[in-house]
Scaffold this motif. Sequence first.
Motif, short mmCIF file in Angstrom:
data_model
loop_
_atom_site.label_atom_id
_atom_site.label_comp_id
_atom_site.label_asym_id
_atom_site.label_seq_id
_atom_site.Cartn_x
_atom_site.Cartn_y
_atom_site.Cartn_z
N GLN A 98 0.71 -1.06 -0.02
CA GLN A 98 -0.10 -0.13 -0.17
C GLN A 98 1.00 1.25 -0.02
O GLN A 98 1.99 1.46 0.67
CB GLN A 98 -0.96 0.05 1.32
N ARG A 99 0.51 2.21 -0.86
CA ARG A 99 1.48 3.34 -0.86
C ARG A 99 0.32 4.82 -0.29
O ARG A 99 -0.61 4.70 0.04
CB ARG A 99 1.61 3.76 -2.09
N SER A 100 1.66 5.57 0.16
CA SER A 100 0.88 6.73 0.78
C SER A 100 1.70 7.91 0.18
O SER A 100 2.65 7.63 -0.41
CB SER A 100 0.90 6.67 2.18
N GLY A 101 1.24 9.21 0.54
CA GLY A 101 1.82 10.33 0.24
C GLY A 101 3.30 10.50 0.79
O GLY A 101 4.08 11.18 0.14
N LEU A 102 3.49 10.04 1.93
CA LEU A 102 4.56 10.05 2.60
C LEU A 102 5.53 9.35 1.78
O LEU A 102 7.03 9.55 1.81
CB LEU A 102 4.75 9.54 4.18
N ASP A 103 5.37 8.40 0.99
CA ASP A 103 6.34 7.64 0.09
C ASP A 103 7.08 8.19 -0.80
O ASP A 103 8.30 7.71 -1.13
CB ASP A 103 5.54 6.16 -0.45
N LEU A 104 6.60 9.56 -1.21
CA LEU A 104 7.38 10.31 -2.17
C LEU A 104 8.64 10.84 -1.46
O LEU A 104 9.77 11.20 -2.24
CB LEU A 104 6.56 11.41 -2.65
N VAL A 105 8.75 11.16 -0.10
CA VAL A 105 9.89 11.41 0.52
C VAL A 105 10.73 10.46 1.13
O VAL A 105 11.94 10.18 0.99
CB VAL A 105 9.33 12.30 1.79
N HIS A 106 9.79 9.36 1.76
CA HIS A 106 10.55 8.21 2.54
C HIS A 106 10.12 6.94 2.20
O HIS A 106 8.81 6.85 2.58
CB HIS A 106 10.83 8.39 4.11
N ASN A 107 10.41 6.10 1.78
CA ASN A 107 9.80 4.91 1.15
C ASN A 107 10.68 3.54 1.53
O ASN A 107 11.00 2.82 0.57
CB ASN A 107 9.67 5.02 -0.29
N PRO A 108 11.09 3.12 2.67
CA PRO A 108 11.79 2.05 2.97
C PRO A 108 11.07 0.72 2.54
O PRO A 108 11.60 -0.34 2.27
CB PRO A 108 12.06 2.17 4.37
N ARG A 109 9.90 0.74 2.94
CA ARG A 109 8.83 -0.73 2.78
C ARG A 109 9.08 -1.08 1.28
O ARG A 109 9.22 -2.35 0.95
CB ARG A 109 7.56 -0.39 3.06
N VAL A 110 8.70 -0.26 0.52
CA VAL A 110 8.63 -0.59 -1.03
C VAL A 110 9.88 -0.78 -1.57
O VAL A 110 10.20 -1.76 -2.24
CB VAL A 110 7.79 0.94 -2.04
N ASN A 111 10.79 0.09 -1.18
CA ASN A 111 12.31 -0.34 -1.41
C ASN A 111 12.92 -1.72 -1.23
O ASN A 111 13.43 -2.36 -1.84
CB ASN A 111 13.36 0.65 -1.16
#
Length: 193
Positions: A98-111
């Motif tokens: 699941q993605r969120s707006g915060l993922d644009l700045v910090h995205n360790p789970r997806v990475n």
Amino acid sequence: MGPPARLCGVCFHPVKITHALILLYFVFLLATLWWGPRFIQGPWLFLLRAFFPNWKFFHAVGHEPRLYVRWWPSNASGEGPDPDTPINPWHLVYPRVQRSGLDLVHNPRVNLALSRQNLVDHLAHDLNHLPAGVDARGLVTYRLVQAMVREHCLQNLGATRGAAFEFQIRLERSDTLGEVESHTLLPAARGVV
């Protein structure tokens, strides 16, 4: 701690040395591309595979490697499934987060999820280039995927310590309606959580 050592006017600071060695390594790779064969393969490039995505992801639409996992509680001897407990069905391990707006700045789970899929892609590549008669369990990528499966069984599938697991690598091709074709690249490989 004193200042970095100087020899003949050159500063030997550990950070500067590290940067210089990395730069020298990339210069070496570019030189082998320019004066050597156009396809680089070997131990030098293998050491840096963790930093780069698998380029075949962008190469063409085709069969994609997918990791499937299942587990079961071991019997008293620990050698096979407990006959009183059913084996869990195959579970696809694929990076859908699941993605969120915060993922644009910090995205360790997806990475982290994408790096795990990258590891599966590298194992599929290594399996395709494995000489006949060589055991896949000797591959570093195989052992890394096995450790990743062990962790996934414990954290996401509810397995307990001592449980047995299997994993497969399947090459799948799909279209917008679903799966079109699938064949197994790595048959069920076993391990213990």
